[in-house]
Design a protein around this motif. Structure first.
Motif, PDB file in Angstrom:
ATOM      1  N   THR A  18       0.990  -1.589   0.082  1.00  0.00           N
ATOM      2  CA  THR A  18       0.026  -0.305  -0.417  1.00  0.00           C
ATOM      3  C   THR A  18       0.946   1.195   0.159  1.00  0.00           C
ATOM      4  N   GLY A  19       0.423   2.317  -0.423  1.00  0.00           N
ATOM      5  CA  GLY A  19       0.995   3.240  -0.345  1.00  0.00           C
ATOM      6  C   GLY A  19       2.614   3.138  -1.365  1.00  0.00           C
ATOM      7  N   GLY A  20       1.864   2.539  -2.917  1.00  0.00           N
ATOM      8  CA  GLY A  20       3.596   1.547  -3.898  1.00  0.00           C
ATOM      9  C   GLY A  20       3.985   2.197  -4.690  1.00  0.00           C
ATOM     10  N   SER A  21       3.396   4.113  -4.588  1.00  0.00           N
ATOM     11  CA  SER A  21       3.584   5.271  -5.540  1.00  0.00           C
ATOM     12  C   SER A  21       4.818   5.695  -5.726  1.00  0.00           C
ATOM     13  N   LYS A  22       5.097   5.552  -5.041  1.00  0.00           N
ATOM     14  CA  LYS A  22       6.785   6.892  -4.664  1.00  0.00           C
ATOM     15  C   LYS A  22       7.129   6.830  -2.922  1.00  0.00           C
ATOM     16  N   GLY A  23       8.482   7.390  -3.069  1.00  0.00           N
ATOM     17  CA  GLY A  23       9.166   7.030  -1.730  1.00  0.00           C
ATOM     18  C   GLY A  23       9.580   5.907  -1.323  1.00  0.00           C
ATOM     19  N   ILE A  24       9.226   5.287   0.151  1.00  0.00           N
ATOM     20  CA  ILE A  24       9.053   3.959   0.410  1.00  0.00           C
ATOM     21  C   ILE A  24       8.860   2.976   0.074  1.00  0.00           C
ATOM     22  N   GLY A  25       7.210   3.144   0.692  1.00  0.00           N
ATOM     23  CA  GLY A  25       6.313   1.818  -0.632  1.00  0.00           C
ATOM     24  C   GLY A  25       7.207   1.541  -2.015  1.00  0.00           C
ATOM     25  N   TYR A  26       7.232   2.832  -3.121  1.00  0.00           N
ATOM     26  CA  TYR A  26       8.370   2.360  -4.484  1.00  0.00           C
ATOM     27  C   TYR A  26       9.287   1.567  -4.328  1.00  0.00           C
TER      28      TYR A  26
ATOM     29  N   ALA B 177       8.803  -1.542  -3.408  1.00  0.00           N
ATOM     30  CA  ALA B 177       8.167  -2.442  -4.134  1.00  0.00           C
ATOM     31  C   ALA B 177       9.208  -3.482  -5.331  1.00  0.00           C
ATOM     32  N   HIS B 178      10.743  -1.872  -5.734  1.00  0.00           N
ATOM     33  CA  HIS B 178      11.088  -2.519  -6.875  1.00  0.00           C
ATOM     34  C   HIS B 178      12.168  -3.148  -6.156  1.00  0.00           C
ATOM     35  N   HIS B 179      12.880  -3.420  -4.286  1.00  0.00           N
ATOM     36  CA  HIS B 179      13.728  -4.146  -4.269  1.00  0.00           C
ATOM     37  C   HIS B 179      12.983  -5.479  -3.921  1.00  0.00           C
ATOM     38  N   LEU B 180      11.611  -5.621  -3.323  1.00  0.00           N
ATOM     39  CA  LEU B 180      10.823  -7.549  -3.378  1.00  0.00           C
ATOM     40  C   LEU B 180      11.287  -7.523  -5.171  1.00  0.00           C
ATOM     41  N   GLY B 181      10.831  -6.736  -5.683  1.00  0.00           N
ATOM     42  CA  GLY B 181      10.235  -7.149  -7.315  1.00  0.00           C
ATOM     43  C   GLY B 181      11.754  -7.574  -8.260  1.00  0.00           C
ATOM     44  N   GLN B 182      12.746  -7.189  -7.386  1.00  0.00           N
ATOM     45  CA  GLN B 182      14.555  -7.447  -7.657  1.00  0.00           C
ATOM     46  C   GLN B 182      14.950  -8.851  -6.595  1.00  0.00           C
TER      47      GLN B 182
ATOM     48  N   ALA C 280       7.258  -4.291  12.643  1.00  0.00           N
ATOM     49  CA  ALA C 280       7.029  -3.139  12.052  1.00  0.00           C
ATOM     50  C   ALA C 280       8.768  -2.967  11.149  1.00  0.00           C
ATOM     51  N   VAL C 281       8.315  -1.804  10.580  1.00  0.00           N
ATOM     52  CA  VAL C 281       9.757  -0.991  10.917  1.00  0.00           C
ATOM     53  C   VAL C 281       9.558   0.121  10.976  1.00  0.00           C
ATOM     54  N   HIS C 282      10.467   0.807  12.213  1.00  0.00           N
ATOM     55  CA  HIS C 282      10.713   2.866  12.212  1.00  0.00           C
ATOM     56  C   HIS C 282      11.289   3.421  11.274  1.00  0.00           C
ATOM     57  N   PRO C 283      10.875   3.942  10.415  1.00  0.00           N
ATOM     58  CA  PRO C 283      11.572   4.688   9.692  1.00  0.00           C
ATOM     59  C   PRO C 283      11.749   6.050  10.159  1.00  0.00           C
ATOM     60  N   GLY C 284      13.367   6.401  10.573  1.00  0.00           N
ATOM     61  CA  GLY C 284      13.865   7.669  10.893  1.00  0.00           C
ATOM     62  C   GLY C 284      13.796   8.591   9.545  1.00  0.00           C
ATOM     63  N   TYR C 285      14.318   9.886   9.689  1.00  0.00           N
ATOM     64  CA  TYR C 285      14.108  10.494   8.675  1.00  0.00           C
ATOM     65  C   TYR C 285      14.620  10.571   7.610  1.00  0.00           C
ATOM     66  N   THR C 286      13.409   9.785   6.328  1.00  0.00           N
ATOM     67  CA  THR C 286      13.038   9.368   5.144  1.00  0.00           C
ATOM     68  C   THR C 286      13.772  10.715   4.082  1.00  0.00           C
ATOM     69  N   TRP C 287      14.554  10.478   3.224  1.00  0.00           N
ATOM     70  CA  TRP C 287      14.815  11.218   2.595  1.00  0.00           C
ATOM     71  C   TRP C 287      14.069  11.411   0.969  1.00  0.00           C
ATOM     72  N   THR C 288      12.255  11.810   1.362  1.00  0.00           N
ATOM     73  CA  THR C 288      10.998  11.712   0.116  1.00  0.00           C
ATOM     74  C   THR C 288      11.025  13.009  -0.165  1.00  0.00           C
TER      75      THR C 288
ATOM     76  N   ARG D 264      23.628  11.590   7.904  1.00  0.00           N
ATOM     77  CA  ARG D 264      22.979  11.238   6.711  1.00  0.00           C
ATOM     78  C   ARG D 264      21.503  11.252   6.705  1.00  0.00           C
ATOM     79  N   PHE D 265      20.844  11.723   5.998  1.00  0.00           N
ATOM     80  CA  PHE D 265      19.210  11.202   6.054  1.00  0.00           C
ATOM     81  C   PHE D 265      19.117   9.599   5.691  1.00  0.00           C
ATOM     82  N   MET D 266      18.020   9.110   5.701  1.00  0.00           N
ATOM     83  CA  MET D 266      17.537   7.502   5.195  1.00  0.00           C
ATOM     84  C   MET D 266      16.920   8.078   3.680  1.00  0.00           C
ATOM     85  N   GLN D 267      17.800   6.683   3.275  1.00  0.00           N
ATOM     86  CA  GLN D 267      16.832   6.859   2.512  1.00  0.00           C
ATOM     87  C   GLN D 267      15.674   5.238   1.938  1.00  0.00           C
ATOM     88  N   PRO D 268      15.484   5.595   1.405  1.00  0.00           N
ATOM     89  CA  PRO D 268      14.148   4.668   0.857  1.00  0.00           C
ATOM     90  C   PRO D 268      14.365   3.592   1.128  1.00  0.00           C
TER      91      PRO D 268
END
Length: 263
Positions: A13-21, A24-29, A183-191, A224-228
């Protein structure tokens, strides 16, 4: 390390951008087939096209997880298309950045309905499929405010704490069916969402965006900020057979910025 995700089906869910995208990319890979959903059709279509261009097998479904009927239709579409649902990444979110006095009942209810109740409803909808397979993975994205107080993010903290509590309770109830819940707790993630939040915080604090950004960076020991992708790599692991004994856990990916010590 054997991930064993080939041809498994992940619903994000919320898979169109940021962390969700990135999820999807990494699970697909890793070999998974993908179902992504979001509220906005144009953004969702763009994400789907991008993932398909990478050679990934993707179904996109427009859905608002605050609407129970949308969730039912989403899960039905996913199962009809792929014949199974193995993984759920609960990632959708929408919140208000403001001080307590400026938060209305509608602000609170909107965040609760999209995130906490949306996650609960999505889990409820996919679990019959996972139980019938005796295998499943649920990963709930619950921001680091579940642990730490943060200015202008009170609804985030309350809702993320609720998601984390729900994660622990659900893990206990479905473990016997081969289903793990973490559960995953993201910190400040650059999105784009963080960029928008920084602008809002700057206005609230009467500072420039650059000044607020510098202050937030000082809170992060790794500098540094986290990345998705940082969240996505953990999610792939949690969904894999390598993490089959990990359930009911809440794992922070925050660059060390969290000050709480969970035991």
């Amino acid at each position: 390390m054997h991930l064993n995700l080939q041809n498994r089906v992940a619903l994000i869910t919320g898979g169109s951008k940021g962390i969700g995208y990135a999820m999807a990319h990494h699970l697909g890979q890793a070999g998974a087939r993908l179902v992504i959903c979001a509220r906005h059709e144009a953004t969702l279509k763009e994400a789907c096209t991008s993932l398909q261009a990478k050679g990934l097998d993707v179904l996109s479904v427009v859905a608002d997880v605050s609407v129970p009927q949308d969730i039912d239709a989403l899960v039905a579409s996913a199962h009809a298309h792929f014949g199974r649902i193995d993984m759920l990444i609960n990632n959708a979110v929408s919140s208000s950045q403001n001080g307590f006095d400026a938060l209305s009942d509608e602000d609170w209810q909107h965040h609760i309905n999209i995130k906490l109740m949306g996650y609960i409803r999505c889990a409820r909808a996919v679990l019959p499929h996972m139980k019938s397979q005796n295998w499943g993975r649920i990963v709930n994205m619950a921001g680091i405010t579940a642990r730490d107080v943060s200015a202008y993010r009170m609804t985030n903290g309350v809702v993320n704490a609720g998601v984390t509590n729900f994660t622990k309770h659900l893990a206990e109830q479905v473990g016997a069916f081969g289903v793990t819940v973490n559960a995953v707790h993201p910190g400040y993630t650059w999105t784009p969402r963080l960029e928008s939040a920084l602008e809002k915080w700057a206005a609230l604090e009467n500072m420039t965006v650059e000044q607020v950004t510098a202050l937030r960076l000082k809170e992060i020991p790794i500098g540094r900020f986290m990345q998705p992708e940082d969240m996505a790599r953990l999610a792939v692991f949690l969904c894999s057979d390598a993490a089959s004994a990990i359930t009911g856990q809440a794992i922070a990916v925050d660059g060390g910025s969290g000050r709480a010590i969970p035991y």
